[in-house]
Design a protein around this motif. Structure first.
Motif, mmCIF file in Angstrom:
data_model
loop_
_atom_site.group_PDB
_atom_site.id
_atom_site.type_symbol
_atom_site.label_atom_id
_atom_site.label_comp_id
_atom_site.label_asym_id
_atom_site.label_seq_id
_atom_site.Cartn_x
_atom_site.Cartn_y
_atom_site.Cartn_z
ATOM 1 N N TYR A 107 0.841 -1.197 0.000
ATOM 2 C CA TYR A 107 0.000 0.000 0.000
ATOM 3 C C TYR A 107 0.881 1.254 0.000
ATOM 4 O O TYR A 107 2.027 1.216 0.476
ATOM 5 C CB TYR A 107 -0.869 0.052 1.254
ATOM 6 N N PRO A 108 0.354 2.385 -0.471
ATOM 7 C CA PRO A 108 1.043 3.654 -0.191
ATOM 8 C C PRO A 108 1.196 3.802 1.328
ATOM 9 O O PRO A 108 0.223 3.611 2.069
ATOM 10 C CB PRO A 108 0.081 4.707 -0.756
ATOM 11 N N SER A 109 2.399 4.085 1.766
ATOM 12 C CA SER A 109 2.678 4.082 3.209
ATOM 13 C C SER A 109 3.524 5.277 3.600
ATOM 14 O O SER A 109 4.377 5.725 2.828
ATOM 15 C CB SER A 109 3.443 2.798 3.603
ATOM 16 N N LEU A 110 3.296 5.777 4.803
ATOM 17 C CA LEU A 110 4.174 6.769 5.418
ATOM 18 C C LEU A 110 4.522 6.281 6.818
ATOM 19 O O LEU A 110 3.656 5.765 7.529
ATOM 20 C CB LEU A 110 3.519 8.144 5.512
ATOM 21 N N ALA A 111 5.778 6.440 7.193
ATOM 22 C CA ALA A 111 6.203 6.130 8.555
ATOM 23 C C ALA A 111 5.950 7.341 9.443
ATOM 24 O O ALA A 111 6.238 8.476 9.052
ATOM 25 C CB ALA A 111 7.677 5.756 8.576
ATOM 26 N N ARG A 211 16.246 -1.428 12.648
ATOM 27 C CA ARG A 211 14.884 -1.599 12.150
ATOM 28 C C ARG A 211 14.322 -0.313 11.583
ATOM 29 O O ARG A 211 13.370 -0.319 10.802
ATOM 30 C CB ARG A 211 13.978 -2.196 13.219
ATOM 31 N N ASN A 212 14.923 0.847 11.959
ATOM 32 C CA ASN A 212 14.451 2.119 11.406
ATOM 33 C C ASN A 212 14.595 2.155 9.888
ATOM 34 O O ASN A 212 13.802 2.786 9.194
ATOM 35 C CB ASN A 212 15.220 3.293 12.025
ATOM 36 N N SER A 216 11.462 3.125 7.221
ATOM 37 C CA SER A 216 11.520 4.089 6.117
ATOM 38 C C SER A 216 11.513 3.369 4.778
ATOM 39 O O SER A 216 10.928 3.857 3.800
ATOM 40 C CB SER A 216 12.755 4.981 6.245
ATOM 41 N N GLY A 217 12.129 2.177 4.711
ATOM 42 C CA GLY A 217 12.193 1.444 3.458
ATOM 43 C C GLY A 217 10.842 0.966 2.966
ATOM 44 O O GLY A 217 10.632 0.821 1.761
ATOM 45 N N LEU A 218 9.921 0.706 3.861
ATOM 46 C CA LEU A 218 8.568 0.299 3.484
ATOM 47 C C LEU A 218 7.712 1.481 3.059
ATOM 48 O O LEU A 218 6.608 1.285 2.542
ATOM 49 C CB LEU A 218 7.890 -0.411 4.658
ATOM 50 N N SER A 219 8.214 2.687 3.266
ATOM 51 C CA SER A 219 7.390 3.888 3.166
ATOM 52 C C SER A 219 7.855 4.833 2.069
ATOM 53 O O SER A 219 9.021 4.804 1.650
ATOM 54 C CB SER A 219 7.415 4.622 4.513
ATOM 55 N N ARG A 238 17.873 9.908 8.998
ATOM 56 C CA ARG A 238 19.033 9.699 8.119
ATOM 57 C C ARG A 238 18.803 8.551 7.142
ATOM 58 O O ARG A 238 19.171 8.632 5.964
ATOM 59 C CB ARG A 238 20.295 9.474 8.969
ATOM 60 N N PHE A 239 18.190 7.466 7.623
ATOM 61 C CA PHE A 239 17.858 6.370 6.712
ATOM 62 C C PHE A 239 16.911 6.857 5.614
ATOM 63 O O PHE A 239 17.062 6.498 4.439
ATOM 64 C CB PHE A 239 17.203 5.213 7.467
#
Length: 307
Positions: A107-111, A211-212, A216-219, A238-239
């Motif tokens: 899905y479109p995602s934001l962290a 895990r951060n 961010s990588g999923l988002s 930073r990630f």
């Protein structure tokens, strides 16, 4: 969800001596089309004998059996269900484990992340942002931690939306244990719990930082709601920039509305990483239109709310 043969082979190779995710993925990318990952590993590492290879297979099968007992999906890098956005990051995991619906990871995602010592103003902002995103069919990604993370998950759930928690340990446990009920609610509401670690791996401080990169990588981007200048959310920021994702942070709309919101981290992120400040839902709505993702045809009413 049945574990694919590709995921099983990656999992086997990861049990070999001195082979980590980067080496396993290098084998996957460089192998001949007609070879399996295991065959490629045997060619490159002839010193791993038959007994060691059998031990690796046994360990992999034990992990898969344990995941089956827990209702976890095991997704390998080459699986169609592996999140596309996650594939593009540096230091991508070769395997991820998912409890809940793996489909939401596409899905479109934001962290939405921030400090554990959240102020009342920061908690309000996290919940408002998460509700706003959930009502627009975004998956709200966070880390199930105390403070901002918890309020982000709750905000999405209260809007009958989808949220994903990325954990720093195996999915046979929840840390903090006080959030077990919240984890169950996330799964029961159609969301997901995600980890790069198999069941049995305990929480370790360094993994909470690592895990951060998955959050961010999923988002498509990350919203840092409240943080000090040296908080854990700085790693997430930073990630996010390293992955060339959009970075946002929260400021009060005015001095009169700031309340107890700690803006030190936000000011630092704006000055050093070029984070985009969000002062209310109007700013967030504008930024969503720039993410180049399809938004619902029937947008919820645009009622501006300040933090």
């Amino acid at each position: 969800m049945k574990t694919t043969s590709d995921a099983y082979e990656l999992l086997c190779v990861l049990q070999w001596p001195k082979i980590g995710p980067a080496t396993a993925l290098d084998l996957l990318r460089r192998k001949k089309a007609e070879d399996s990952v295991l065959e490629a590993a045997e060619q490159r590492f002839p010193g791993v004998d038959a007994a060691q290879r059998q031990v690796a297979r046994d360990r992999a099968e034990q992990i898969i059996e344990r995941c089956s007992d827990l209702g976890l999906a095991v997704l390998g890098y080459d699986d169609a269900s592996f999140p596309v956005r996650l594939r593009t990051i540096p230091d991508v995991p070769a395997i991820i484990y998912v409890r809940g619906d793996p489909g939401v990871l596409h899905y479109p995602s934001l962290a939405v992340v921030g400090t554990r010592q959240v102020s009342s103003a920061g908690a309000r902002a996290a919940e408002l942002i998460a509700r706003f995103l959930a009502r627009r069919s975004f998956n709200v990604v966070s880390g199930l931690a105390l403070g901002v993370d918890m309020h982000a998950h709750v905000g999405a759930l209260e809007a009958n939306g989808i949220t994903t928690a990325v954990l720093a340990h195996g999915l046979d446990r929840v840390a903090p244990s006080s959030h077990r009920a919240l984890a169950e609610r996330i799964v029961d509401s159609g969301g997901a719990l995600v980890s790069e670690h198999p069941p049995g791996v305990p929480p370790r401080p360094a993994e909470f930082v690592r895990r951060n990169r998955l959050q961010s990588g999923l988002s498509l981007g990350s919203v840092v709601v409240e943080s000090g200048v040296t908080g854990g959310s700085m790693h997430q920021a930073r990630f996010t920039c390293d992955q060339k994702r959009r970075l946002f942070t929260v400021l009060a709309e005015s001095d009169e509305t700031r309340g107890d919101l700690n803006e030190a981290g936000a000011r630092h992120l704006i000055d050093t990483l070029g984070a985009v400040p969000l002062r209310g839902t109007r700013d967030l709505a504008r930024e969503l239109t720039m993410l180049e993702v399809p938004l619902p045809q029937s947008e919820p009413p645009q009622v501006h709310m300040e933090w």
